[in-house]
Design an enzyme around this catalytic site. Structure first.
Site, PDB file in Angstrom:
ATOM      1  N   ASP A  35       0.735  -1.359   0.028  1.00  0.00           N
ATOM      2  CA  ASP A  35      -0.081   0.047   0.124  1.00  0.00           C
ATOM      3  C   ASP A  35       0.755   1.135   0.067  1.00  0.00           C
ATOM      4  OD1 ASP A  35       1.063  -0.378   2.793  1.00  0.00           O
ATOM      5  OD2 ASP A  35      -0.920  -0.712   3.446  1.00  0.00           O
ATOM      6  N   HIS A  51      -6.890  -5.156  10.403  1.00  0.00           N
ATOM      7  CA  HIS A  51      -6.869  -4.479   9.203  1.00  0.00           C
ATOM      8  C   HIS A  51      -5.452  -5.302   8.573  1.00  0.00           C
ATOM      9  CE1 HIS A  51      -4.697  -0.515  10.193  1.00  0.00           C
ATOM     10  NE2 HIS A  51      -3.743  -1.630   9.915  1.00  0.00           N
ATOM     11  N   ASN A  58      -7.446  -3.451  14.771  1.00  0.00           N
ATOM     12  CA  ASN A  58      -8.662  -3.613  14.164  1.00  0.00           C
ATOM     13  C   ASN A  58      -8.904  -4.651  13.242  1.00  0.00           C
ATOM     14  OD1 ASN A  58      -7.774  -2.477  11.930  1.00  0.00           O
ATOM     15  ND2 ASN A  58      -9.235  -0.786  11.941  1.00  0.00           N
ATOM     16  N   GLU A  94      -9.796  -2.147   5.732  1.00  0.00           N
ATOM     17  CA  GLU A  94     -10.290  -1.936   7.090  1.00  0.00           C
ATOM     18  C   GLU A  94     -11.584  -2.880   7.285  1.00  0.00           C
ATOM     19  OE1 GLU A  94      -8.644  -0.117   9.070  1.00  0.00           O
ATOM     20  OE2 GLU A  94      -7.670   1.372   8.153  1.00  0.00           O
TER      21      GLU A  94
HETATM   22  P1  PGA Z   1       2.545  -2.116  12.956  1.00  0.00           P
HETATM   23  O1  PGA Z   1       1.308  -1.829  12.193  1.00  0.00           O
HETATM   24  O2  PGA Z   1       3.213  -2.892  12.581  1.00  0.00           O
HETATM   25  O3  PGA Z   1       2.845  -0.625  13.059  1.00  0.00           O
HETATM   26  O4  PGA Z   1       1.873  -2.407  14.557  1.00  0.00           O
HETATM   27  C1  PGA Z   1       0.494  -3.124  11.675  1.00  0.00           C
HETATM   28  C2  PGA Z   1      -0.493  -2.480  10.523  1.00  0.00           C
HETATM   29  O5  PGA Z   1      -1.114  -1.741  10.938  1.00  0.00           O
HETATM   30  O6  PGA Z   1      -0.463  -3.316   9.666  1.00  0.00           O
END
Ligand code: PGA
Length: 243
Positions: A67, A138, A136, A143
């Site tokens: 992304d 994702h 959450n 999302e």
């Molecule tokens: P993080 O993010 O590795 O900073 O916890 C994970 C994500 O949101 O995919």
């Protein structure tokens, strides 16, 4: 699904880097799907270290990132382009033309999503996709509630993601509101998937995603349907799983 339990963040990073490195050794011209976020930073550091020791060669590897924020230029230090160069690309022998991310500066979403979907297809698909998991559930910027059958698309970021990311920007207003992301369908088409998770704050979502019901409300839960998924997580992130 295979689950590898690591002692701590450093151990998780090393174990996950071993899996990426095995992929590169077995198929030197493989397509790696890469992820940003704080969790994979240690993994990338480990790969750079092994490259410096002469144990890894990225000269034929191709990469596609999950992304990119829409509206951020490559020079913006919060862009995922910048992140990937800082953490990996600038430190290994991967030709820059082999590295791919969605182009955050392309204003025409339809055009950019089509280009990126076709690009992934033209590379023959992703051999190994690396993923982090959001609080959450994702994956990429998919999302909760997003349908499982999307390819690369443009998303409006949720309040909780904007909130989680605002620590990297001057204020919440500066956090981009949209992003280009591989869809769940794109991710599920990868031949192999490697997910990394670290810390107690991920324990609940790890439990829900991999042992709860498969639902678009927990995007990562769809991975239960993929036939080659490896989760590498530290003890803290696995602490809510019953033996
Ligand atoms: P993080 O993010 O590795 O900073 O916890 C994970 C994500 O949101 O995919």
């Amino acid at each position: 699904m295979r689950i590898y339990k690591a002692k701590d963040y450093a151990d998780m990073s090393r174990k996950a880097a071993n899996i990426v490195s095995a992929q590169v050794i077995m198929k030197p011209n493989c397509v790696l799907g890469l992820a940003t976020g704080s969790t994979p930073i240690g993994l990338y550091k480990q790969l750079v270290e092994w490259f410096r020791k002469g144990d890894l060669d990225f000269s034929e590897v191709m990469t596609v990132n999950l992304d990119e924020y829409k509206g951020l230029s490559r020079e913006n230090d919060q862009s995922y382009y910048y992140f990937m160069h800082q953490n990996l690309f600038d430190h290994v022998n991967i030709p820059v033309e082999n590295t791919h991310l969605p182009n955050g500066m392309e204003p025409d979403s339809e055009k950019e999503c089509r280009r990126y979907t076709e690009l992934i297809q033209s590379l023959g698909g992703v051999d190994l996709q690396l993923l982090g998991i959001g609080h959450n559930g994702h994956i990429g910027f998919n999302e909760p509630g997003e349908s499982f059958d999307k390819q690369v698309h443009c998303v409006n970021l949720t309040e909780s993601t904007i909130e989680a990311n605002k620590r990297f920007f001057a204020s919440a207003e500066d956090v981009p509101k949209q992003a280009y992301t591989m869809g769940i369908k794109t991710i599920m088409q990868s031949k192999k998937i490697l997910i990394v998770a670290s810390g107690e704050d991920k324990a609940e979502i790890v439990q829900k995603a991999f042992f709860g019901p498969i639902t678009p409300q927990v995007p990562a839960s769809v991975l239960q349907l993929h036939n080659d998924v490896t989760l590498v997580a530290d003890e803290a992130a696995l602490s809510k799983l019953s033996e």
